[in-house]
Design a protein around this motif. Sequence first.
Motif, PDB file in Angstrom:
ATOM      1  N   ASP A  33       0.839  -1.195   0.000  1.00  0.00           N
ATOM      2  CA  ASP A  33       0.000   0.000   0.000  1.00  0.00           C
ATOM      3  C   ASP A  33       0.886   1.261   0.000  1.00  0.00           C
ATOM      4  OD1 ASP A  33      -2.944   1.084   0.955  1.00  0.00           O
ATOM      5  OD2 ASP A  33      -1.279   2.234   1.826  1.00  0.00           O
ATOM      6  N   ALA A  34       0.621   2.170  -0.927  1.00  0.00           N
ATOM      7  CA  ALA A  34       1.482   3.344  -1.110  1.00  0.00           C
ATOM      8  C   ALA A  34       1.587   4.191   0.153  1.00  0.00           C
ATOM      9  CB  ALA A  34       0.953   4.192  -2.264  1.00  0.00           C
ATOM     10  N   ASN A  35       0.473   4.278   0.830  1.00  0.00           N
ATOM     11  CA  ASN A  35       0.436   5.049   2.062  1.00  0.00           C
ATOM     12  C   ASN A  35       1.383   4.475   3.107  1.00  0.00           C
ATOM     13  OD1 ASN A  35      -0.641   7.220   3.260  1.00  0.00           O
ATOM     14  ND2 ASN A  35      -2.775   6.519   3.058  1.00  0.00           N
ATOM     15  N   VAL A  36       1.262   3.179   3.295  1.00  0.00           N
ATOM     16  CA  VAL A  36       2.113   2.497   4.265  1.00  0.00           C
ATOM     17  C   VAL A  36       3.577   2.655   3.864  1.00  0.00           C
ATOM     18  CG1 VAL A  36       2.732   0.247   5.216  1.00  0.00           C
ATOM     19  CG2 VAL A  36       0.318   0.851   4.890  1.00  0.00           C
ATOM     20  N   HIS A  37       3.803   2.524   2.559  1.00  0.00           N
ATOM     21  CA  HIS A  37       5.176   2.625   2.083  1.00  0.00           C
ATOM     22  C   HIS A  37       5.770   3.992   2.361  1.00  0.00           C
ATOM     23  CE1 HIS A  37       8.424   2.798  -1.085  1.00  0.00           C
ATOM     24  NE2 HIS A  37       8.703   1.668  -0.452  1.00  0.00           N
ATOM     25  N   SER A  38       5.026   5.033   2.078  1.00  0.00           N
ATOM     26  CA  SER A  38       5.605   6.360   2.274  1.00  0.00           C
ATOM     27  C   SER A  38       5.774   6.663   3.761  1.00  0.00           C
ATOM     28  CB  SER A  38       4.777   7.424   1.547  1.00  0.00           C
ATOM     29  OG  SER A  38       3.726   7.870   2.365  1.00  0.00           O
ATOM     30  N   LYS A  39       4.863   6.149   4.591  1.00  0.00           N
ATOM     31  CA  LYS A  39       5.053   6.318   6.041  1.00  0.00           C
ATOM     32  C   LYS A  39       6.331   5.598   6.484  1.00  0.00           C
ATOM     33  CE  LYS A  39       2.561   8.115   8.740  1.00  0.00           C
ATOM     34  NZ  LYS A  39       2.659   9.540   9.164  1.00  0.00           N
ATOM     35  N   THR A  40       6.552   4.449   5.897  1.00  0.00           N
ATOM     36  CA  THR A  40       7.721   3.669   6.265  1.00  0.00           C
ATOM     37  C   THR A  40       9.018   4.403   5.919  1.00  0.00           C
ATOM     38  OG1 THR A  40       6.450   1.660   5.910  1.00  0.00           O
ATOM     39  CG2 THR A  40       8.849   1.426   5.967  1.00  0.00           C
ATOM     40  N   ILE A  41       9.017   5.018   4.737  1.00  0.00           N
ATOM     41  CA  ILE A  41      10.190   5.815   4.350  1.00  0.00           C
ATOM     42  C   ILE A  41      10.409   6.947   5.352  1.00  0.00           C
ATOM     43  CG2 ILE A  41      11.160   7.325   2.566  1.00  0.00           C
ATOM     44  CD1 ILE A  41      11.002   4.605   1.419  1.00  0.00           C
ATOM     45  N   GLU A  42       9.325   7.583   5.740  1.00  0.00           N
ATOM     46  CA  GLU A  42       9.433   8.669   6.726  1.00  0.00           C
ATOM     47  C   GLU A  42      10.005   8.177   8.047  1.00  0.00           C
ATOM     48  OE1 GLU A  42       5.867  10.997   7.640  1.00  0.00           O
ATOM     49  OE2 GLU A  42       5.487  11.019   5.471  1.00  0.00           O
ATOM     50  N   PHE A  43       9.490   7.041   8.504  1.00  0.00           N
ATOM     51  CA  PHE A  43      10.016   6.473   9.753  1.00  0.00           C
ATOM     52  C   PHE A  43      11.512   6.205   9.638  1.00  0.00           C
ATOM     53  CE2 PHE A  43       5.662   4.312  10.577  1.00  0.00           C
ATOM     54  CZ  PHE A  43       5.173   5.474  11.150  1.00  0.00           C
ATOM     55  N   PHE A  44      11.850   5.616   8.494  1.00  0.00           N
ATOM     56  CA  PHE A  44      13.255   5.274   8.256  1.00  0.00           C
ATOM     57  C   PHE A  44      14.117   6.529   8.332  1.00  0.00           C
ATOM     58  CE2 PHE A  44      15.213   1.404   5.953  1.00  0.00           C
ATOM     59  CZ  PHE A  44      16.414   1.565   6.613  1.00  0.00           C
ATOM     60  N   GLU A  45      13.645   7.602   7.735  1.00  0.00           N
ATOM     61  CA  GLU A  45      14.390   8.868   7.776  1.00  0.00           C
ATOM     62  C   GLU A  45      14.576   9.342   9.213  1.00  0.00           C
ATOM     63  OE1 GLU A  45      12.994  10.843   3.516  1.00  0.00           O
ATOM     64  OE2 GLU A  45      11.947  11.355   5.374  1.00  0.00           O
ATOM     65  N   GLN A  46      13.505   9.245   9.964  1.00  0.00           N
ATOM     66  CA  GLN A  46      13.596   9.727  11.347  1.00  0.00           C
ATOM     67  C   GLN A  46      14.535   8.864  12.179  1.00  0.00           C
ATOM     68  OE1 GLN A  46      10.012  11.287  13.284  1.00  0.00           O
ATOM     69  NE2 GLN A  46       8.937  10.865  11.384  1.00  0.00           N
ATOM     70  N   LEU A  47      14.528   7.576  11.866  1.00  0.00           N
ATOM     71  CA  LEU A  47      15.447   6.692  12.576  1.00  0.00           C
ATOM     72  C   LEU A  47      16.895   7.045  12.253  1.00  0.00           C
ATOM     73  CD1 LEU A  47      13.603   3.281  12.069  1.00  0.00           C
ATOM     74  CD2 LEU A  47      13.811   4.576  14.195  1.00  0.00           C
ATOM     75  N   MET A  48      17.152   7.307  10.985  1.00  0.00           N
ATOM     76  CA  MET A  48      18.498   7.683  10.580  1.00  0.00           C
ATOM     77  C   MET A  48      18.915   8.992  11.238  1.00  0.00           C
ATOM     78  SD  MET A  48      19.643   5.238   8.794  1.00  0.00           S
ATOM     79  CE  MET A  48      18.717   4.352  10.029  1.00  0.00           C
ATOM     80  N   GLN A  49      17.941   9.869  11.370  1.00  0.00           N
ATOM     81  CA  GLN A  49      18.231  11.158  11.996  1.00  0.00           C
ATOM     82  C   GLN A  49      18.612  10.976  13.467  1.00  0.00           C
ATOM     83  OE1 GLN A  49      14.883  13.791  12.191  1.00  0.00           O
ATOM     84  NE2 GLN A  49      16.157  15.627  12.136  1.00  0.00           N
ATOM     85  N   LEU A  50      17.841  10.115  14.139  1.00  0.00           N
ATOM     86  CA  LEU A  50      18.126   9.854  15.557  1.00  0.00           C
ATOM     87  C   LEU A  50      19.513   9.269  15.742  1.00  0.00           C
ATOM     88  CD1 LEU A  50      15.221   8.083  17.478  1.00  0.00           C
ATOM     89  CD2 LEU A  50      16.386  10.186  18.082  1.00  0.00           C
ATOM     90  N   LEU A  51      19.868   8.390  14.831  1.00  0.00           N
ATOM     91  CA  LEU A  51      21.136   7.679  14.953  1.00  0.00           C
ATOM     92  C   LEU A  51      22.316   8.489  14.440  1.00  0.00           C
ATOM     93  CD1 LEU A  51      22.531   4.967  15.677  1.00  0.00           C
ATOM     94  CD2 LEU A  51      22.011   4.181  13.364  1.00  0.00           C
ATOM     95  N   HIS A  52      22.023   9.481  13.606  1.00  0.00           N
ATOM     96  CA  HIS A  52      23.102  10.173  12.902  1.00  0.00           C
ATOM     97  C   HIS A  52      24.258  10.662  13.776  1.00  0.00           C
ATOM     98  CE1 HIS A  52      25.136  13.630  10.980  1.00  0.00           C
ATOM     99  NE2 HIS A  52      25.166  12.796   9.967  1.00  0.00           N
ATOM    100  N   PRO A  53      24.015  11.296  14.923  1.00  0.00           N
ATOM    101  CA  PRO A  53      25.150  11.772  15.704  1.00  0.00           C
ATOM    102  C   PRO A  53      26.121  10.643  16.092  1.00  0.00           C
ATOM    103  CG  PRO A  53      23.128  12.743  16.512  1.00  0.00           C
ATOM    104  CD  PRO A  53      22.731  11.689  15.517  1.00  0.00           C
ATOM    105  N   PHE A  54      25.588   9.454  16.253  1.00  0.00           N
ATOM    106  CA  PHE A  54      26.433   8.329  16.658  1.00  0.00           C
ATOM    107  C   PHE A  54      27.146   7.695  15.460  1.00  0.00           C
ATOM    108  CE2 PHE A  54      23.097   8.747  19.784  1.00  0.00           C
ATOM    109  CZ  PHE A  54      23.768   8.617  20.987  1.00  0.00           C
ATOM    110  N   MET A  55      26.407   7.510  14.381  1.00  0.00           N
ATOM    111  CA  MET A  55      26.962   6.825  13.208  1.00  0.00           C
ATOM    112  C   MET A  55      26.669   7.663  11.972  1.00  0.00           C
ATOM    113  SD  MET A  55      25.790   2.988  14.392  1.00  0.00           S
ATOM    114  CE  MET A  55      26.995   2.025  13.522  1.00  0.00           C
TER     115      MET A  55
END
Length: 873
Positions: free
Chosen positions: A666-688
Amino acid sequence: MELSKNYQHASLDDKWYKHWMDKQYFRSVPDERQPYTIVIPPPNVTGILHMGHTLNETIQDILIRRARMTGFNACWVPGSDHASIATEAKVVDMLKREKGIEKSQLTREEFLKHAYEWKDKYGGIIYSQIAKLGCSCDWDRVTFTMDDHYYKAVIKVFVDLYNKGLIYRGARMINWDPVAKTALSDEEVEYREVTGKLFHLQYNIEGSDEKITIATGRPETIMGDSAICVNPNDERYQHLKGKYAVVPLINRRIPIIFDEYVDKEFGTGALKVTPAHDLNDYNLGLKHHLEVIDTLHEDGTLNANAQIYVGEDRFAARKKIVAELKEKGILVKEEEYATKTAQSQRTNAVVEPRISTQWFVKMADLAKPALDAVVNGDVKIHPGDRFLATYRYWMENVKDWCISRQLWWGQQIPAWYDANGKFVVAATLAEAEQLYIETHGPLGDTKLTQDEDCLDTWFSSWLWPMEVFNGISQPGNAEAKYYYPTSVLVTGQDIIFFWVARMIMAGMEYEQEIPFQDVYFTGMVRDSQGRKMSKQLGNSPDLLEMIGHYGADAVRFGVMITAPAGNDLLFDMATVEQGQKFTNKIWNALKLVKMWNTTPSTSEAPTHFAVKWFESRLAQVQQEVIDLFKDFKLSEALKTIYSLIWDDFCNWYLEWIKPGYEQPIDANVHSKTIEFFEQLMQLLHPFMPHATEEVYHLLRERAAGDDLIVKQFATPGAINAAVLAEAELAKEVITGLRDLRNKSQYKPKDVIEVFIETQQQGAYADIQEILAKQVNATSISFTNDVVEKSIACVIGKDKFYVKSEIEIDPAAQKESLLKDLAYLQGFLVSVDKKLSNEKFVANAKPEVVEVERKKREDAEVKIKAIEESLKLL
RNA sequence: GGGAGUUUAGCUCAGCUGGUUCAGAGCAUCUGCCUUACAAGCAGAGGGUCGAUGGUUCGAAUCCGUCAACUCCCA
């Protein structure tokens, strides 16, 4: 685009570092934002980065990156210090080895030229290593403690403190390093337990046949003796009042004195007093007005005052003197005793207490405001108040600071002498001459010569937070005003006095303000067996090699994951491997998300439960991380993020939304997932930083300048507690059913039917589909009755029946149920006991009692369910 | 000799102001899976009288006393 099987760090580390540099993201210029400033604790120019630095720099980079992503104008100033003793030793060594030159053959200017060449050659190594780690420091601000402006600032402070009466020149018993030929501060001396020898020597009493026996560990110093001291309460020596003893071998007459300082029990109760070569003897000498006879040259050989064995090294002389004393019958006894030797931290030479003229800073007045700043909490020390007591003790008992070093590599002391030793203190010769005329009259033929010695390195680095912004050389300049006081200092707890305390003093003196708001102390990095990392042991891994092999992010992960603030950390390569696996895990999650095709979302499509859940879960962790950073609990924060990504996102969320093989999502789920992924990367960014930036750019097309390093954190969204609870229920049931499958020896492919007997059907509405998928069930249905030919179990408060084609083994079933039953019955007993305790019910908070009642009810329900199941078997 | 810190699963450590998010996490171990993102992986499981001993409390890993072991700083 085809993504590689595993995450390839090698090219990406450099690629992104270069990108950030090109974009000038590390550059800080004052603007209207609030500054977040860190000055690097300058590693010395001699060095290469070791694991301690790695930990340190990683922590600073994490803080500075997080600040840069939180709306601050982040400024991290790199630099190094000249480390006078260590560097001079290396340069001297290099000159001897490579060019066959002795330092004594060179003039000061020639030597300094070599030293600067050496610094240019090796000084940059450490910077390239810091860059390899991914550190986002502002390279336009690199500062060196011997830079021209810095040199002048140090001299300026010296002159100023001298004029304020806070610097003085004095004769003092100092720690002398005979190899480096320099004075050492107390902090640069290490004490080691050794077994020494106590020699009992007989001194003749003048004018009688009597002898007095003294015990000494240093027979080579007897030529410097100026008294023998005994305790006035010691019956054995009462009759010697007013008498004189004779120093053996050189036959010098010395008085017998009385002082309670002497321990009657130690040795023979009689102490030879050698004021020139022992601190306690020196103080005793001052008290009793004894002669000070210095019998040693500055290199540790005996001088003319010794009369005998002149020119011999102190340890060689000891052997010969002992032999001679033995031969002459003066040495009557030798015994072993536990003692401590003082050794130079730099050269390992045994430190010689020595009378010397040195420059000192008066500390008492400077210490007061610096102590208050910490006690008041203006400067906050992390972790907690653990170091506060130590800090306070040192500050309240602070001793004057010996700042002169008999070295050339450093700021030369701005004191100028005439031929008679009259001197003035001024920044330049011209000013000195002017001052000389004003204070001592016309110069005439007198030529002023500058003090040969240079200043202790710490006397320059205590100005670091100010002078990296030219705050001393150009007081009140715009940058200094903007960046000072800095935000946080990250450093090892071992230099709390060397550096931290003195920086606070300097800050209070020259800015009337603390140099930093927070101090974060790191522990010592040890190897996995708890040993200190050192070159001798060879247990310190090569950083660049490690980064090459595992990647900078993996190394950063490895040092951070087990690094609680202030505690030593046992470094184990396994954690670096864990970090590498983590980047790989993220990489593979990216591959999964990228390979899905989407199907347009229909407007009536309900939001997937997994999406609702992860929204809340993410917000929850984002808030947790904010709180953890507030307390500088960085390793906790990393653990939390690690678990969020690996467990919640990869193992639960992605599995929940994962479409069937070659099915679209589902496109909606997919785009939400990309957003989550971005936020996760953002959270982790200072460390890695490298891996997260790479993944961020692969998640979708990015406009120029849309880089994770500068992506600002949004305020965490709302947390839906009910959804979180439902998800927990789902996880619990899935795990419970999987366990049941395992224990019943079902293969993963064997399908099952699940029947739920529950009072809370509603709670399953949202998660039913997920349940079926995760336990490979063809159906999930509800029942109010026992399901025949099934395996039953209780999970949470509900009863589950699992049916399948596979034959069930009633014996194993029974055993498992009985085990659960026994546990629950025991549990019930303990809860009942609590509830039947009148005092508990009366005193405990109502909600606590309520919880206990609930526990009892639940346990009773479960027991009943199990008993029913047992009956069926 | 003075001061500080540490002691929780085999290992490394979380557990703030005493009570079901209190006995947790990660490694390691064991079992089953090469399930088309990942075997550098997935799914499960076992494992601790929270250093010892007293006390406070209805209730202690958590607060207090004493002791032991280890580490660091200072003399």
